[in-house]
Design a protein around this motif. Structure first.
Motif: not given
Length: 619
Positions: A313-318
């Motif tokens: 996190a905060p990217a690589h979430v979805g």
């Protein structure tokens, strides 16, 4: 000596076996092979015609006793193989532990694994046939192997600075061989049992095991010796995870960095947040439950490995985060599956946490509570933290309005500032969930760790930085000179998914070419540091790990992608030996054979002819 250990050395000649035994028919076969092997002055096993040469041995006998390290892997800090071999049967092994409390239970489990590994050396084992049929001579029938293990400490959980050292001696008097292992912790003793299992092999014509006389003093150079396995891009079964742990145990690797979730899927089943897996799993069966994780954590502990969870996190979430709006919590993540993906992330699908939504932090808090309880005890936690796409946030109206209303600004610097605020809040939530304030966070190199940001945004007392760029990236020198502790995973040597055809578009994948075992082996963190800074920074370099991202890997190929290249990593991190890779090649090829016997489908490196004709497959 561990930092300067070298392969090979002066030893006694291979034990002379009878010519009759050397070329006797193989068990349960009508084929009679005329070959035998001799240990020559270059400490090589040379294949010769047994009808024309006396005093030859079997191949396994020669390989076990021809060098000072006995083809042990990873190379010990110090070892001496004396060349004297004793024959025994697997049923004639006695275990005598000296230990305290739960350590004794762990040792019993480790001994069962040790004994099972010896069983697997028999050729009939892989065919599902009953091994050990004889007939045996009286000396073999009466010979006993006593395994004496003494552990002085009571630690039963592996931490970053756990003492993993051990000493092992193997001596024979009459019809008794004694293997004595002493270690300060269970984990060192387990390593000693692994080394002992490599001092034993199957005698091809006697249908028995043989053990070589030896003395070993050993300890790892680096405390952190890991593999990263991604289970989000493609689901990885429990059986494959267990086999991965078996391979790690055989190589004295001690950390399985579990990249459980990503934008692609969220396979972790949470009791308080069931919608994460409901929305995020590929299917109802492709998930990891609390019970499965508890079993895998124990499976790893017995094998000397800790599970290090990551929540990137905060990217690589979805996928897995889409349910918030239906539950009245608003958008927990933004840019989820957004197109064109190239504008919002580095690979499809996209997704990042919604910094403008306070409910996101409440969900994150619950998630940390469950993860910590699943994996405790933990002294480290991986936050991921790389590849944030500023455009994703800036093009999301909710976040853009939040940034302007709070007078944060909307330029790149402003978003970096809020990214850093998120990271500190995430760390505080994890510490609160754990009830401890001494858990070390790990972050991948990213915009936050850039030289112009790192001291403002990343406290060196709270975080370890994992370097995933190339060995010549100046960020390595910057971080070390600033006093940051680091773990190496530079993709130009230690990314095991490289060298495939591209899965988006055509050509080769982004980190090609393929990283051969030689490249993996020669990637020396101390030398990289010395090249950039003039110092090896041994106090700051904790170790390293090879990464297997699974865009193009699943159960069908994971063994062959991890092994035996993971073994090359293991020797680099355990011994950090001097010299070139070719000094380790004979041991490496033999160890690959050993892994296959144990049920790990390790990739073939050379034809079998090379294994039987040492030193002749050269450039």
């Amino acid at each position: 000596m561990s930092g300067s250990a070298l392969r090979g050395g002066v030893v006694t000649m291979c034990l002379v076996m009878s010519l009759l035994a050397t070329h006797a028919p193989a068990l349960h076969s009508t084929v009679s092979l005329p070959w035998g092997w001799e240990c020559v002055s270059e400490y090589r096993c040379v294949k010769k015609d047994a009808t024309e040469n006396e005093g030859l041995t079997t191949l396994n006998t020669c390989k076990l006793s021809c060098t000072s390290d006995g083809l042990l892997w990873p190379l010990p800090a110090s070892s001496l193989i004396h060349g004297d071999i004793s024959m025994f049967l697997v049923d004639n092994i006695a275990f005598e532990p000296t230990c305290h409390g739960e350590v004794c239970n762990l040792l019993q489990e480790a001994f069962a694994i040790f004994k099972d590994n010896l069983q697997r050396y028999h050729p009939a084992y892989s065919q599902g046939k009953a091994p050990w049929r004889g007939p045996w001579d009286a000396a073999t029938l009466s010979h006993t192997l006593y395994v004496e293990v003494t552990v002085s400490g009571e630690a039963t959980e592996l931490e970053l600075h756990t003492d993993e050292s051990y000493e092992l001696t193997v001596t024979t008097a009459g019809d008794v061989t004694t293997a004595a292992i002493t270690a300060p912790t269970y984990f060192g003793a387990r390593h000693g049992l692994e080394t002992l299992s490599q001092l034993v092999d199957y005698h091809e014509t006697a249908d028995a095991l043989m053990v070589v006389t030896a003395s070993v003093t050993d300890a790892p150079v680096f405390p952190y010796r890991g593999l990263l396995l991604d289970t989000s891009r493609n689901y990885v079964s429990m059986a494959t995870l267990e086999r991965t742990l078996d391979g790690m145990a055989a190589n004295k690797l001690n950390t399985l960095h579990w990249h459980i979730t990503d934008t692609h899927s969220f396979p972790l089943v949470l009791e308080t947040l069931p919608n994460m897996a409901n929305y995020g799993a590929y299917s109802a069966s492709e998930v990891y439950t609390r019970e499965q994780i508890a079993a895998l954590k124990e499976y790893a502990r017995v094998r000397g490995v800790r599970l290090l969870p990551e929540l990137d996190a905060p990217a690589h979430v979805g996928n897995g985060w889409q349910w918030g709006e239906k539950e009245g919590l608003g958008n927990l993540a933004v840019c989820v599956n957004q197109e064109p993906w190239q504008d919002f992330c580095v690979e499809p699908p996209c997704g990042q946490l919604n910094l403008a939504n306070p409910e996101m932090y409440n969900v994150l808090s619950s998630l940390y509570h469950e993860m910590f309880n699943m994996f405790l005890p933990l002294d480290m936690f991986h936050f991921g933290g790389d590849e944030v796409n500023i455009n994703c946030w800036n093009s999301t109206q909710e976040i853009f309005d939040w940034m302007t209303e709070n007078h944060y600004g909307v330029d790149e610097a402003a978003y970096h500032e809020q990214w850093a605020v998120f990271q500190e809040k995430a760390r505080e939530l994890l510490l609160k969930a754990s009830g401890h304030d001494d858990i070390q966070g790990i972050l991948f190199t990213s915009g936050l760790t850039a030289p112009e940001h790192v001291e403002s945004y990343v406290n060196k007392s709270n975080y370890i930085i994992q370097i995933w760029s190339t060995e010549d990236d100046p960020i390595i020198g910057d971080l070390l000179n600033l006093g940051y502790r680091v773990i190496f995973s530079n993709y130009d040597a230690w990314y095991l998914d490289c060298g495939m055809g591209a899965w988006v578009g055509e050509g080769n994948n982004w980190c090609s070419p393929y990283k051969g075992w030689q490249t993996v082996y020669m990637n020396n963190p101390y030398e990289i540091a010395k090249t950039q800074t003039g110092s090896t920074h041994e106090d700051l370099i904790l170790g390293g790990e090879a990464a297997l991202w699974t865009e193009q890997a699943d159960d069908a190929v994971i063994d062959s992608k991890l092994w035996p290249r993971g073994a090359a990593l293991a020797e680099r991190l355990w011994t950090n030996p001097e010299g070139e890779w070719y000094g380790a090649e004979t041991s490496f090829i033999h160890h690959r054979q050993r892994l296959v016997k144990r049920g790990i489908q390790a990739e073939r490196i050379q034809p079998q002819w090379c294994h039987q004709n040492e030193g002749l497959c050269y450039m």
